[in-house]
Design a protein around this motif. Structure first.
Motif, PDB file in Angstrom:
ATOM      1  N   ALA A 287       1.159  -1.198  -0.160  1.00 37.37           N
ATOM      2  CA  ALA A 287       0.035  -0.426  -0.106  1.00 37.37           C
ATOM      3  C   ALA A 287       1.237   1.103   0.193  1.00 37.37           C
ATOM      4  CB  ALA A 287      -1.223   0.098   1.427  1.00 37.37           C
ATOM      5  N   THR A 288       1.532   0.854   0.312  1.00 39.82           N
ATOM      6  CA  THR A 288       3.098   2.124   0.674  1.00 39.82           C
ATOM      7  C   THR A 288       3.283   2.694  -1.044  1.00 39.82           C
ATOM      8  OG1 THR A 288       4.566   0.886   1.319  1.00 39.82           O
ATOM      9  CG2 THR A 288       3.900   2.200   3.102  1.00 39.82           C
ATOM     10  N   ASP A 289       3.966   1.478  -1.707  1.00 41.95           N
ATOM     11  CA  ASP A 289       4.338   1.974  -3.006  1.00 41.95           C
ATOM     12  C   ASP A 289       2.588   2.353  -4.161  1.00 41.95           C
ATOM     13  OD1 ASP A 289       6.399   0.077  -2.451  1.00 41.95           O
ATOM     14  OD2 ASP A 289       5.982  -1.662  -3.582  1.00 41.95           O
ATOM     15  N   VAL A 290       2.101   2.112  -3.500  1.00 47.57           N
ATOM     16  CA  VAL A 290       0.511   2.826  -4.533  1.00 47.57           C
ATOM     17  C   VAL A 290       0.621   4.478  -3.918  1.00 47.57           C
ATOM     18  CG1 VAL A 290      -1.657   2.556  -4.572  1.00 47.57           C
ATOM     19  CG2 VAL A 290      -0.365   0.589  -4.362  1.00 47.57           C
ATOM     20  N   VAL A 291       0.076   4.437  -2.781  1.00 50.44           N
ATOM     21  CA  VAL A 291       0.090   6.050  -2.200  1.00 50.44           C
ATOM     22  C   VAL A 291       1.388   6.609  -2.164  1.00 50.44           C
ATOM     23  CG1 VAL A 291       0.313   7.070   0.133  1.00 50.44           C
ATOM     24  CG2 VAL A 291      -1.047   4.849   0.446  1.00 50.44           C
ATOM     25  N   ASN A 295       0.902  10.002  -5.048  1.00 52.86           N
ATOM     26  CA  ASN A 295       1.536  11.150  -4.641  1.00 52.86           C
ATOM     27  C   ASN A 295       2.573  12.289  -5.448  1.00 52.86           C
ATOM     28  OD1 ASN A 295      -0.099  11.443  -2.214  1.00 52.86           O
ATOM     29  ND2 ASN A 295       1.724  10.633  -0.345  1.00 52.86           N
ATOM     30  N   HIS A 296       2.868  10.998  -6.196  1.00 49.20           N
ATOM     31  CA  HIS A 296       4.233  11.147  -7.099  1.00 49.20           C
ATOM     32  C   HIS A 296       2.764  11.639  -8.770  1.00 49.20           C
ATOM     33  CE1 HIS A 296       7.322  11.539  -9.811  1.00 49.20           C
ATOM     34  NE2 HIS A 296       6.902  10.898 -10.433  1.00 49.20           N
ATOM     35  N   ILE A 297       2.177  11.153  -8.820  1.00 47.45           N
ATOM     36  CA  ILE A 297       1.346  11.362  -9.714  1.00 47.45           C
ATOM     37  C   ILE A 297       0.680  12.628 -10.078  1.00 47.45           C
ATOM     38  CG2 ILE A 297      -1.013  11.382 -10.952  1.00 47.45           C
ATOM     39  CD1 ILE A 297      -0.402   7.722 -10.748  1.00 47.45           C
ATOM     40  N   ARG A 298      -0.113  12.798  -8.795  1.00 43.25           N
ATOM     41  CA  ARG A 298      -0.584  14.487  -7.938  1.00 43.25           C
ATOM     42  C   ARG A 298       0.257  16.022  -7.823  1.00 43.25           C
ATOM     43  NH1 ARG A 298      -4.670  14.661  -2.975  1.00 43.25           N
ATOM     44  NH2 ARG A 298      -5.364  15.648  -3.635  1.00 43.25           N
ATOM     45  N   GLU A 299       1.567  15.546  -8.043  1.00 43.82           N
ATOM     46  CA  GLU A 299       2.337  16.126  -8.042  1.00 43.82           C
ATOM     47  C   GLU A 299       3.131  17.210  -9.386  1.00 43.82           C
ATOM     48  OE1 GLU A 299       5.727  15.099  -4.909  1.00 43.82           O
ATOM     49  OE2 GLU A 299       4.638  15.077  -3.979  1.00 43.82           O
ATOM     50  N   VAL A 300       3.084  16.111 -10.153  1.00 41.78           N
ATOM     51  CA  VAL A 300       3.730  15.738 -11.990  1.00 41.78           C
ATOM     52  C   VAL A 300       2.274  17.297 -12.335  1.00 41.78           C
ATOM     53  CG1 VAL A 300       4.345  15.149 -13.573  1.00 41.78           C
ATOM     54  CG2 VAL A 300       5.488  14.115 -11.223  1.00 41.78           C
ATOM     55  N   VAL A 301       1.144  16.395 -12.365  1.00 42.37           N
ATOM     56  CA  VAL A 301      -0.519  16.041 -12.915  1.00 42.37           C
ATOM     57  C   VAL A 301      -0.583  18.688 -12.386  1.00 42.37           C
ATOM     58  CG1 VAL A 301      -2.107  16.422 -12.990  1.00 42.37           C
ATOM     59  CG2 VAL A 301      -1.196  14.055 -13.493  1.00 42.37           C
ATOM     60  N   LEU A 302      -0.186  18.300 -10.846  1.00 44.86           N
ATOM     61  CA  LEU A 302      -0.384  19.625 -10.766  1.00 44.86           C
ATOM     62  C   LEU A 302       0.502  20.618 -11.167  1.00 44.86           C
ATOM     63  CD1 LEU A 302      -1.850  22.158  -9.169  1.00 44.86           C
ATOM     64  CD2 LEU A 302      -0.584  21.279  -7.100  1.00 44.86           C
ATOM     65  N   TYR A 307      -3.893  20.967 -12.252  1.00 47.86           N
ATOM     66  CA  TYR A 307      -5.173  20.363 -11.957  1.00 47.86           C
ATOM     67  C   TYR A 307      -4.508  19.908 -10.971  1.00 47.86           C
ATOM     68  CZ  TYR A 307      -8.466  21.413 -16.060  1.00 47.86           C
ATOM     69  OH  TYR A 307      -8.570  22.005 -16.611  1.00 47.86           O
ATOM     70  N   SER A 308      -5.241  19.921  -9.705  1.00 50.17           N
ATOM     71  CA  SER A 308      -5.188  19.136  -8.988  1.00 50.17           C
ATOM     72  C   SER A 308      -6.175  17.713  -8.712  1.00 50.17           C
ATOM     73  CB  SER A 308      -6.142  19.720  -7.332  1.00 50.17           C
ATOM     74  OG  SER A 308      -5.227  18.830  -5.951  1.00 50.17           O
ATOM     75  N   LEU A 309      -6.043  16.287  -8.588  1.00 47.66           N
ATOM     76  CA  LEU A 309      -6.181  15.037  -8.487  1.00 47.66           C
ATOM     77  C   LEU A 309      -6.720  14.983  -7.377  1.00 47.66           C
ATOM     78  CD1 LEU A 309      -4.181  13.531 -11.736  1.00 47.66           C
ATOM     79  CD2 LEU A 309      -5.763  14.326 -11.889  1.00 47.66           C
ATOM     80  N   GLU A 310      -8.071  14.278  -7.072  1.00 48.32           N
ATOM     81  CA  GLU A 310      -8.340  13.961  -5.527  1.00 48.32           C
ATOM     82  C   GLU A 310      -8.375  12.416  -6.080  1.00 48.32           C
ATOM     83  OE1 GLU A 310     -11.679  15.741  -3.988  1.00 48.32           O
ATOM     84  OE2 GLU A 310     -11.522  17.253  -5.394  1.00 48.32           O
ATOM     85  N   PRO A 311      -8.585  11.335  -5.458  1.00 52.01           N
ATOM     86  CA  PRO A 311      -8.353  10.517  -5.124  1.00 52.01           C
ATOM     87  C   PRO A 311      -9.969   9.314  -5.276  1.00 52.01           C
ATOM     88  CG  PRO A 311      -6.815  10.601  -3.436  1.00 52.01           C
ATOM     89  CD  PRO A 311      -6.954  11.810  -3.775  1.00 52.01           C
ATOM     90  N   VAL A 322       5.158   6.626   4.367  1.00 54.42           N
ATOM     91  CA  VAL A 322       6.062   6.293   3.010  1.00 54.42           C
ATOM     92  C   VAL A 322       6.845   6.900   3.175  1.00 54.42           C
ATOM     93  CG1 VAL A 322       5.688   7.078   0.278  1.00 54.42           C
ATOM     94  CG2 VAL A 322       3.653   7.019   1.998  1.00 54.42           C
ATOM     95  N   PRO A 323       8.002   5.400   3.095  1.00 56.40           N
ATOM     96  CA  PRO A 323       9.897   6.096   2.946  1.00 56.40           C
ATOM     97  C   PRO A 323       9.992   7.583   2.622  1.00 56.40           C
ATOM     98  CG  PRO A 323       9.571   4.053   2.374  1.00 56.40           C
ATOM     99  CD  PRO A 323       7.547   4.913   1.875  1.00 56.40           C
ATOM    100  N   SER A 324      10.619   8.543   3.715  1.00 49.06           N
ATOM    101  CA  SER A 324      11.610   9.316   2.721  1.00 49.06           C
ATOM    102  C   SER A 324      12.447   9.214   1.566  1.00 49.06           C
ATOM    103  CB  SER A 324      12.578  10.219   3.240  1.00 49.06           C
ATOM    104  OG  SER A 324      13.678   9.140   4.129  1.00 49.06           O
ATOM    105  N   ASN A 325      12.382   7.643   1.663  1.00 47.13           N
ATOM    106  CA  ASN A 325      13.403   7.059  -0.092  1.00 47.13           C
ATOM    107  C   ASN A 325      12.984   6.984  -1.282  1.00 47.13           C
ATOM    108  OD1 ASN A 325      13.196   5.594   1.777  1.00 47.13           O
ATOM    109  ND2 ASN A 325      15.286   4.866   1.364  1.00 47.13           N
ATOM    110  N   VAL A 326      11.887   7.431  -1.551  1.00 48.22           N
ATOM    111  CA  VAL A 326      10.533   6.754  -2.207  1.00 48.22           C
ATOM    112  C   VAL A 326      11.957   6.490  -3.523  1.00 48.22           C
ATOM    113  CG1 VAL A 326       8.999   6.717  -3.734  1.00 48.22           C
ATOM    114  CG2 VAL A 326       8.717   6.701  -1.152  1.00 48.22           C
ATOM    115  N   VAL A 327      11.342   5.340  -4.362  1.00 48.51           N
ATOM    116  CA  VAL A 327      12.783   5.701  -5.474  1.00 48.51           C
ATOM    117  C   VAL A 327      11.426   5.541  -6.838  1.00 48.51           C
ATOM    118  CG1 VAL A 327      14.011   4.834  -7.235  1.00 48.51           C
ATOM    119  CG2 VAL A 327      14.222   4.724  -4.520  1.00 48.51           C
TER     120      VAL A 327
END
Length: 331
Positions: A287-291, A295-302, A307-311, A322-327
């Motif tokens: 689930a942390t991978d999905v979250v 988060n990455h999708i929302r940031e890039v799309v914005l 536009y601000s995407l809502e889940p 979510v780990p701070s060192n996400v790759v």
């Protein structure tokens, strides 16, 4: 916090209600979701009848234990830490066809496809065949106002399940059972009043119309073909369906695609190349991978479009940080 003695009594009542075969402790939930992701539920029961469903809810409410009603497990993401409380898997699936007045009665745990739709088509009744291939129980279908495009070649509008709903029996928060009409649900796009209440659908009756079986099969085949080109197969590429809510006139998928994000992945979660608004579990996704990917999708799309995407999917249970060192891996 509920006293240990009460938890033991609660557990004992559940086991006595459903039997040892349908009651589990610390049951991993991923196997019951289309995403195949999720940690364990403290308590888990399978309610195989409406009366058992009602009694399970009553027990949880009496002991003030949080509970979650689970159907086929689509459109949800269960946290890696699982669910602190009771998960009731709704398996009440009785279906009764009345050909004389073109109606079908179905308990809320009945699977829309193939079970309910195939039963209707077998009796040459039209109205539910539009929703072929969409993973949902009857209860889930009313909760989200299940919908799909109208038949080809026009595909001129969206068809909603509210159009064929006659009435439904619901369980109110006070434990009473009542029958309501379609207006009760205040249906909208991906919405019903069930989102804002603690009412639970127990069964539904749909008013259909006679139709040639060949026409029903034609519509089903066309819709299944349409979905196969846009939606990943759940058996090999588990997903939860569309991740973000629809943006009228634009489409969340188009925004994600335009931002160049198709194929991007975090851990075992990836944006499928088939449809930019669907994330798949490539194997072992958390689930942390999905979250993290959401988060990455929302940031890039914005940043790309403004536009601000809502889940759209529901987040169920407890989520680990979510780990701070996400790759982020590019597709």
């Amino acid at each position: 916090m509920t006293p240990v003695a009460d938890l033991k009594a609660f557990s004992r009542e559940l086991e006595q209600l459903v039997g040892t075969a349908h009651y589990k402790r610390h049951e991993p939930l991923g196997q019951y979701t289309t995403f195949q992701i999720g940690g364990p539920a403290d308590f888990f029961v399978e309610a195989r009848s409406v009366s058992t469903l009602v009694d399970s809810v009553a027990i949880a409410r009496r002991y003030e234990i949080p509970f979650f009603l689970l159907g086929v497990g689509a459109n949800i993401l269960v946290g890696d830490a699982g669910y602190r409380g009771l998960v009731i898997r709704n398996c009440a699936d009785k279906i009764e066809i009345n050909v004389a007045n073109s109606t079908v009665f179905a308990e809320s745990g009945a699977i829309v496809y193939p079970d309910l739709i195939n039963a209707c088509v077998e009796h040459r009744l039209s109205g539910l065949e539009h929703f072929v291939g969409i993973p949902s129980t009857v209860g889930g279908a009313l909760w989200q106002n299940l919908h799909f495009l109208s038949p080809p070649p026009e595909r001129s509008r969206t068809v909603f399940i509210e159009e064929v709903l006659d009435e439904a029996e619901i369980l109110r928060e006070d434990g009473s059972r009542t029958t309501v009409g379609v207006d009760f649900f205040n249906f909208g796009y991906d919405y019903s009043t069930l989102h804002d209440t603690r009412d639970i659908v127990l069964s539904a009756t749909f008013r259909l119309r006679p139709e040639e079986q060949s026409r029903l099969t034609e519509i089903m085949d066309a819709n299944l073909e349409w979905r196969s080109t846009r939606h990943p197969p759940l058996d090999s590429e588990p997903s939860a369906g569309s991740i973000f809510k629809k943006i009228e006139g634009i489409g969340a998928g188009r925004l994600i695609d335009a931002a160049g994000l198709k194929g991007v992945s975090v851990g075992g979660a990836q944006i499928t190349h088939r449809h930019a608004n669907i994330l798949i579990n490539r194997g072992g996704a958390k689930a942390t991978d999905v979250v993290a990917l959401i988060n990455h999708i929302r940031e890039v799309v914005l940043e790309h479009s403004g536009y601000s995407l809502e889940p759209e999917i529901s987040m169920v249970g407890e989520f680990l940080p979510v780990p701070s060192n996400v790759v982020i891996h590019r597709g």
